[in-house]
Each structure stands twice: as C-alpha cells, then as structure tokens.
Scaffold this motif. Structure first.
Motif, short mmCIF file in Angstrom:
data_model
loop_
_atom_site.label_atom_id
_atom_site.label_comp_id
_atom_site.label_asym_id
_atom_site.label_seq_id
_atom_site.Cartn_x
_atom_site.Cartn_y
_atom_site.Cartn_z
N ARG A 78 -4.42 3.22 2.80
CA ARG A 78 -3.17 2.45 2.72
C ARG A 78 -2.38 2.55 4.02
O ARG A 78 -1.75 1.58 4.45
CB ARG A 78 -2.33 2.95 1.54
CG ARG A 78 -2.97 2.59 0.19
CD ARG A 78 -2.27 3.24 -0.97
NE ARG A 78 -2.87 2.84 -2.24
CZ ARG A 78 -2.78 3.54 -3.36
NH1 ARG A 78 -2.10 4.69 -3.39
NH2 ARG A 78 -3.37 3.11 -4.47
N ARG A 81 -3.79 0.08 6.42
CA ARG A 81 -3.29 -1.29 6.20
C ARG A 81 -1.97 -1.50 6.91
O ARG A 81 -1.75 -2.56 7.54
CB ARG A 81 -3.14 -1.51 4.70
CG ARG A 81 -2.49 -2.82 4.27
CD ARG A 81 -3.40 -4.01 4.42
NE ARG A 81 -3.57 -4.47 5.81
CZ ARG A 81 -4.41 -5.43 6.17
NH1 ARG A 81 -5.22 -6.01 5.29
NH2 ARG A 81 -4.48 -5.81 7.42
N ASP A 86 -0.92 -7.23 8.83
CA ASP A 86 -1.28 -8.10 7.71
C ASP A 86 -2.20 -9.25 8.10
O ASP A 86 -2.49 -10.12 7.28
CB ASP A 86 0.00 -8.69 7.09
CG ASP A 86 0.86 -7.62 6.44
OD1 ASP A 86 0.27 -6.66 5.91
OD2 ASP A 86 2.09 -7.74 6.47
N GLU A 119 -7.06 -3.22 -0.17
CA GLU A 119 -6.14 -3.31 0.96
C GLU A 119 -6.58 -4.34 2.00
O GLU A 119 -5.75 -4.97 2.64
CB GLU A 119 -5.99 -1.94 1.63
CG GLU A 119 -5.34 -0.87 0.77
CD GLU A 119 -3.89 -1.19 0.43
OE1 GLU A 119 -3.23 -1.89 1.24
OE2 GLU A 119 -3.42 -0.76 -0.62
N PHE A 120 -7.89 -4.50 2.18
CA PHE A 120 -8.38 -5.35 3.27
C PHE A 120 -9.27 -6.50 2.80
O PHE A 120 -9.31 -7.55 3.43
CB PHE A 120 -9.20 -4.51 4.26
CG PHE A 120 -8.38 -3.56 5.06
CD1 PHE A 120 -7.88 -3.92 6.31
CD2 PHE A 120 -8.09 -2.29 4.57
CE1 PHE A 120 -7.12 -3.03 7.05
CE2 PHE A 120 -7.34 -1.40 5.31
CZ PHE A 120 -6.84 -1.77 6.55
#
Length: 410
Positions: A78, A81, A86, A119-120
């Motif tokens: 996390r 990220r 983003d 997350e990705f």
C-alpha cells in the motif's frame, strides 16, 4: 538476496522518489518482489537475509512473527501505491522469494498477491511465481496457490544425491523435488522450475549427471543451475576453513557447467541467461528478466531491494525493525542511491551480456570495443551477432563471463 546491505543516502520517511524516477513510469514494465525472510533451518551455504525461529526469539517480539507477516507486507504494498502515484500501471510479474515462502499458509501468500492486484492491477498474462521448499508443500497447498492466482513455481532441488544435500544442510529427501513437479502440474501450474547447485565439496561428475537426469526426468520447463559460492560468515565457509571439507574448485565448476549445457541442450532446453535454461520462450522467468534488463521493480520485505527509474533502494534487514517502521507509518527503507547515466550504462553491460540476446556494441566505449574485438578473436563472442552490432557470449565465453564483462566495461 544477500544479507549485507550497501551504504547510501537516507530514504525519506514517506518513501517519496525524485520526480525524475517517476517520469515516464507508466510506460515501463513493473514487477514486485515479495520477500519472506523465514526458514525452518539455515542451510550451511546460505548468505541470504533469512531467519529461523531460534534466531528471531527475543529480537523483535510480535513484530517479527511470521503469523502476522502477511499483514505487514501488505502495508508496504500500500505504501508502494502512494509512492508510485495513481498513474495506471499494471504489474507484469510478481515473485515471492525467501527464505522459504511456503512456511507461511498458502492463504497468506495469496493475500499478499491480492494486495498487489488490488492496489495496482495485474496484467492479463502476468507471471506470478513463488519459491518453495519441497518438504513444505503438498497437493492441497499447491492447489490453493494455483486457485489464488499463482501460475509459476520454483522448487529448490539443489542435488539428487543425499551426501551432497547433507553438505549443503538441505533437509529435503532425494526424490521429493521431482514429486513436487508432478504435484504442481496436477494442481494446474503452467510453469515449473527446478534449482540446482553444482560444485559442492564431495560432489563427483557422476553425482552431477545424476542430479541433472533426475531433474529432467521430472519434466520441468525451466532449470536453473548455479555454481556453489562459498560466502564468508556461513557455516560452510567455517567448515572449509577448519579443513572438514575441501574448498570448491573453479576448474571443477567449469567442467560441471559444460556437463549441464550438454545434458540440458540434448533434452531440448535452451540457455537464455548464463545460469538458466528453458524449453521455450514462454518458460523463461520474466521476473528475473526485469532485473537483468534494468526495468522497474518494487521489493517488499526485510532487506528487499527495489529499482524505479534509476533510483535503487533497500529496506532494513531485520523483520522486527521492518515491521516497526511500517507500523509507525514510515518507509522501511534503509538507504538509497540515484544512479548516474554512467552507472546505468555499466550495469546494462554487466547484466545484459549474460543474456542470450547479449548487449549492444553501441553501449561500449573505445576500450570496451577493443576488448570486444579481442574477445571475438579468442572465440568468446559469437561472430554472427557481432556483425549485427551485438556482443553475445559463446559457450566458452559463458565459462569466462565475469572476465569478459570486466574487459568490456573497462
């Protein structure tokens, strides 16, 4: 993952990267390495950043426990990220290594993978690998991994001979790694690797041939074969220093490599990196190729190394210190360095020369080009690729790869 960490500049508490590292990142491949630092016992030759339960007792409390390790590693995913921003960027490869990742519950490994996915996002054809100790998995465990999204697995076989395994302090029994290949295939794994080590004190040519034959008989689509390196500070190094076992020999290593190449090639395996062979392009380890080609990867876990856009950093080594940093909302990074253009040029030569495709001659300076011409005349580089502007090692060149690359860099 060697246990020693380099020096470097401090990592910001939030892990932030320079803007230059993130420029154009959305267009570069991204991989994740997830390090699990636990082992049931310590192999005598191992210098990796790993810990047994005895070594951790009293040195990190609950923070160092493997029971909640997956939660801690998810926290770093996390953090990644936040640091990487983003911009849409699917992960191309995930590699869970150690240590012995399969000491954790299969559900923990799947949860760590799920964090990367959440997350990705994962590329549709993402390669998802875990290392495994043959004695720590069975059909149900492998089925759980496959159902959870893993599609490649690497078993540490090292040798088929009991007396060789004993010198290495390996705890699995001969024949178990080969059985694991069958169990992995039955669970639906697309790709299976067996890791071998040659040059162990007391190993004969016949022992090495028997190990290769046993590995090939199991039917993996990938085989890695590494020369034993005696690292200072290991139990094996101490035994050699005391005269209990003989020192390894470079000439023996060369002979064993030639045996490996001959045996593997005859069985339909092609080398694509000096120590790695596969039955097809699909069988190659894409994650390791990210390393060898200088792509971007985030290494999560104690002592793990990362690289993004010319910035390389590494985490604190101890599991307790690692977990403590994340629990405090801080990056676990211990240090980092920003690579210069010259650093990156040299690293490309060092790493890409080991690949079947070789390295572009355009990366070489005048002295390096002169060294390449000498290497060609000495039969260390292939003539065809050289004429097309690439330095590609011959079989003899692979035996002398370290010396060749030093000359090309100089």
């Amino acid at each position: 993952m060697p246990s020693a960490l380099p020096d470097g500049e401090p990592v910001p508490a939030d892990g932030a990267l320079p803007a230059s590292a993130l420029a154009g990142a959305a267009h570069r491949p991204l991989g994740f390495y997830l390090h699990v630092p636990y082992c049931a016992t310590r192999c005598g030759y191992c210098d990796f950043n790993t810990y047994t339960a005895t070594e951790l007792r009293g040195t990190g409390g609950v923070l160092a426990s493997r029971d909640n390790y997956a939660d801690t590693l998810v926290d770093e995913v996390r953090l990644a990220r936040k640091v990487l921003g983003d911009d849409p960027r699917e992960v191309r490869t995930v590699f869970v290594g150690g240590g012995t990742p399969t000491l954790l519950d299969a559900g923990d490994l799947v949860r760590m993978l799920d964090a990367v996915r959440d997350e990705f996002g994962l590329a549709p054809d993402a390669e998802i690998t875990t290392e495994a100790n043959p004695e720590s998995v069975g059909p149900a465990y492998l089925a759980a991994l496959r159902e959870g999204g893993f599609n490649r697995i690497s078993f540490g076989m090292q040798s088929a001979r009991q007396h060789v395994l004993k010198i290495l302090d390996r705890t699995h029994t001969p024949g178990r790694p080969e059985a694991c290949v069958a169990e992995a295939r039955a669970a639906g794994f697309d790709h299976v690797n067996l890791d071998l080590i040659y040059g162990t004190p007391g190993e004969s040519d016949d022992d090495w041939r028997a190990s290769l034959d046993a590995a090939l008989g199991a039917g993996p689509d990938h085989v890695s074969a590494y020369a034993l390196i005696v690292e200072e500070g290991t139990q094996l190094a101490r035994r050699i220093r005391r005269g209990e076992v003989p020192m390894t020999d470079d000439d023996v290593h060369a002979d064993r490599y030639l045996i490996a190449e001959e045996t593997l090639a005859a069985a339909g395996y092609d080398w694509y990196e000096v120590s790695n062979w596969a039955t097809s392009d699909a069988g190659r380890c894409l994650h390791n190729e990210l390393y060898w080609r200088g792509a971007d990867w985030w290494g999560a876990g104690p002592g793990a190394h990362s690289h993004v856009g010319g910035v390389r950093w590494w985490n604190v080594k101890h599991p307790g210190a690692y977990a403590g940093a994340l629990a405090a909302g801080k990056s676990p990074g211990a240090g980092r360095e920003v690579l210069t253009d010259e650093d990156r040029r040299v690293e490309r030569i060092l790493l890409e020369l080991r690949l079947r495709e070789g390295v572009p001659l355009s990366l070489l300076r005048e002295a390096g080009l002169a060294a390449a011409r000498r290497a060609l005349s000495e039969g260390l580089l292939e003539e065809g690729p050289y004429g097309a502007g690439r330095a590609v090692l011959t079989l003899r060149g692979r035996l002398l790869a370290d010396a060749v690359v030093r000359d090309l860099v100089d």
